[in-house]
Design an enzyme around this catalytic site. Structure first.
Site, PDB file in Angstrom:
ATOM      1  N   LYS A 111       5.072  -5.193  10.564  1.00 22.46           N
ATOM      2  CA  LYS A 111       3.724  -5.566  10.102  1.00 22.46           C
ATOM      3  C   LYS A 111       2.877  -6.097  11.251  1.00 22.46           C
ATOM      4  O   LYS A 111       1.674  -5.861  11.306  1.00 22.46           O
ATOM      5  CB  LYS A 111       3.803  -6.585   8.964  1.00 22.46           C
ATOM      6  N   LYS A 191       8.409   7.465   1.124  1.00 23.50           N
ATOM      7  CA  LYS A 191       8.740   6.952  -0.207  1.00 23.50           C
ATOM      8  C   LYS A 191       7.468   6.740  -1.022  1.00 23.50           C
ATOM      9  O   LYS A 191       6.392   6.538  -0.463  1.00 23.50           O
ATOM     10  CB  LYS A 191       9.570   5.671  -0.118  1.00 23.50           C
ATOM     11  N   LYS A 194       2.313   2.304  -2.715  1.00 17.35           N
ATOM     12  CA  LYS A 194       0.875   2.065  -2.838  1.00 17.35           C
ATOM     13  C   LYS A 194       0.198   2.112  -1.474  1.00 17.35           C
ATOM     14  O   LYS A 194      -0.987   2.359  -1.362  1.00 17.35           O
ATOM     15  CB  LYS A 194       0.624   0.686  -3.468  1.00 17.35           C
TER      16      LYS A 194
END
Ligand code: AMP
Ligand code: TRP
Length: 324
Positions: A111, A191, A194
């Protein structure tokens, strides 16, 4: 077993979340003491989360979870920030956490690479996760594979605390979700998530037409050549079919596929029908629950029960470390 797990209130619940995690949460309710938490403090680490969306997403996720079968009579369902002891324990556990360990967390490194402003909450995220679990002395945690490293850290933190202040926390073990890893229909190499945009997931409560469109336009291939393996897109459609349709139906389609006689259009139409049939009772329950308008009361009652456990443990922790 005392089970604890958490999920972030981000947007909508999709088929990946359901088959990969929530379905197992529901099953674990039989014979265990389950505590399920909507982790809004964790969601704050997400820079794009705006206050109105946060408020909406929490209630919406709670309704989704109840509709899926989380039963507030059997389990404790609550929102993390309704139990402020999570943050208190987080600070205390931070003082027995290795800075070096935190710098090695894969999710943090990933991240941090993706964004310009890296908030410290993102760095501390795994300590808060450990606090979530240990605050309830939970011994088992159902999670996906990507969370195993965080759970390993939770065990190290528990061990370090126990060593320094005396045995208190069990070392929480993962229950690796045996649920399937569902891939994106639009790009079966990734995968279902969202994060990649609306084409890449199917929401449990999504509009029927929109679901139909996504399934019909799912990526497949040019047909199976002799000796060739099933392509990832087709394998993903079969995986979903297995989850929602009777075994004979799946078997029949597999035979046709092997014989090179399968029309993907038929596979998609059938998947759509069985999926909608599978989701119907969940969607119906969701509507009923929303109409009843009792979600705030349900979450308040859950928080009350959670606080009772949390308070006992925090009292003991404060004593052990010398804060009281
Ligand atoms: P996320 O919102 O991506 O953090 O996911 C919440 C939970 O759903 C985690 O336990 C994940 O392991 C699970 N999950 C998310 N996406 C998928 C997927 N495509 N297939 C299976 N499980 C998933
Ligand atoms: N980090 C978890 C995830 O992204 C969510 C989470 C927060 C969690 N606290 C937890 C999961 C405690 C299990 C136990 O999926």
């Amino acid at each position: 077993m005392r089970i604890f797990s958490g999920i972030q209130p981000t947007g909508v619940l999709h088929l990946g979340n359901y088959f990969g995690a929530i379905k197992q949460w529901v099953e674990l309710q039989e014979g265990n003491e389950c505590i399920y938490c909507i982790v809004d403090y964790h969601a704050l680490t997400n820079e794009s989360m705006v206050p109105e969306e946060m408020r909406r997403a929490k209630e919406s996720l709670a309704l989704d979870l109840l509709a899926c079968g989380i039963d507030p009579e059997k389990s404790i369902l609550f929102v993390q920030s309704d139990v402020p002891q999570h943050t208190e324990l987080c600070w205390i556990l931070g003082c027995v956490t290795s800075y070096g360990d935190l710098t090695r967390m894969t999710q943090f490194k990933q991240k941090a690479k993706e964004q310009e402003f890296v908030n410290a909450g993102l760095f501390y995220y795994p300590v808060l996760q450990a606090a979530d679990i240990l605050l309830y002395l939970a011994d088992h945690v159902p999670v996906g594979e990507d969370q195993l490293q965080h759970l390993e850290l939770s065990r190290r933190i528990a061990r370090r605390f126990n060593y320094r202040f005396g045995e208190l926390f069990p070392e929480p073990q993962p229950i690796l979700s045996k649920g399937a890893r569902i891939m994106s229909l639009a790009d079966p190499s990734r995968k279902m998530s969202k994060s990649y945009g609306p084409d890449h997931y199917i929401g449990l409560m999504e509009d029927e037409k929109s679901i139909y469109k996504k399934i019909r336009s799912a990526v497949t291939d040019m047909g199976l050549q002799p000796g060739q393996e099933m392509s990832p897109g087709v394998a993903n459609l079969f995986l979903l079919l297995e989850l929602v349709a009777p075994a004979e139906v799946v078997e029949d389609f597999r035979e046709k596929h092997k014989a090179g006689k399968l029309l993907y259009k038929d596979l998609k139409e059938t998947l759509y029908r069985y999926l909608m049939e599978y989701l119907a009772p969940i969607r119906e329950r969701r509507r009923e629950l929303e109409e009843k308008g009792e979600i705030r009361e349900i979450l308040a009652a859950g928080a009350e029960r959670a606080r009772r456990i949390a308070w006992e443990v925090i009292r003991e922790v404060r004593e052990r470390v010398g804060l009281s």
